[in-house]
Design a protein around this motif. Structure first.
Motif, short mmCIF file in Angstrom:
data_model
loop_
_atom_site.label_atom_id
_atom_site.label_comp_id
_atom_site.label_asym_id
_atom_site.label_seq_id
_atom_site.Cartn_x
_atom_site.Cartn_y
_atom_site.Cartn_z
N LYS A 1 0.83 -1.20 0.00
CA LYS A 1 0.00 0.00 0.00
C LYS A 1 0.87 1.25 0.00
N ASP A 2 1.96 1.21 0.78
CA ASP A 2 2.83 2.37 0.90
C ASP A 2 4.15 2.11 0.18
N ALA A 3 4.75 3.18 -0.32
CA ALA A 3 6.02 3.05 -1.04
C ALA A 3 7.19 2.91 -0.07
N MET A 4 7.04 3.41 1.17
CA MET A 4 8.12 3.39 2.14
C MET A 4 7.65 2.74 3.45
N PHE A 5 8.62 2.24 4.23
CA PHE A 5 8.31 1.75 5.56
C PHE A 5 9.42 2.17 6.51
N ALA A 6 9.09 2.24 7.80
CA ALA A 6 10.08 2.60 8.82
C ALA A 6 10.62 1.32 9.44
N PHE A 7 11.95 1.24 9.58
CA PHE A 7 12.61 0.07 10.15
C PHE A 7 13.30 0.51 11.44
N VAL A 8 12.94 -0.14 12.56
CA VAL A 8 13.46 0.23 13.87
C VAL A 8 14.44 -0.84 14.33
N GLU A 9 15.66 -0.42 14.70
CA GLU A 9 16.68 -1.36 15.17
C GLU A 9 17.42 -0.76 16.36
N PRO A 10 17.93 -1.61 17.25
CA PRO A 10 18.66 -1.07 18.41
C PRO A 10 20.08 -0.66 18.04
N VAL A 11 20.60 0.33 18.77
CA VAL A 11 21.99 0.74 18.65
C VAL A 11 22.62 0.47 20.01
N ILE A 12 23.65 -0.35 20.03
CA ILE A 12 24.31 -0.72 21.28
C ILE A 12 25.30 0.38 21.67
N VAL A 13 25.05 1.02 22.81
CA VAL A 13 25.94 2.05 23.35
C VAL A 13 26.26 1.69 24.80
N PRO A 14 27.45 2.04 25.28
CA PRO A 14 27.80 1.71 26.66
C PRO A 14 26.94 2.44 27.69
#
Length: 71
Positions: free
Chosen positions: A43-56
């Motif tokens: 339906k949509d041309a784009m999607f949002a992808f959520v991923e974790p960023v490992i920080v100390p």
């Protein structure tokens, strides 16, 4: 991000629950990127992808907008 389709990286769930139900983190650093949807019946041309960023540590971190160029 202007998208109604949001997809979560499986690593995000693993990172969230790694300390068990008693030790769920209150703050996490996340990277949200907008990607092109290559599915035929999308339906949509784009999607949002959520991923974790490992920080100390989450102390003193600010929001950073990163412009990525597609190859």
């Amino acid at each position: 991000m202007g998208t109604s389709d949001v997809r979560l990286d499986p690593k995000l769930n693993t990172h969230l629950w790694k300390r068990g139900i008693q030790g769920v983190q209150h703050k996490m650093r996340l990277r949200i990127s907008r990607k092109r949807n290559d599915e035929e019946d999308a339906k949509d041309a784009m999607f949002a992808f959520v991923e974790p960023v490992i920080v100390p540590s989450n102390k003193g971190l600010q929001t950073v907008v990163v412009e990525e160029e597609e190859a």
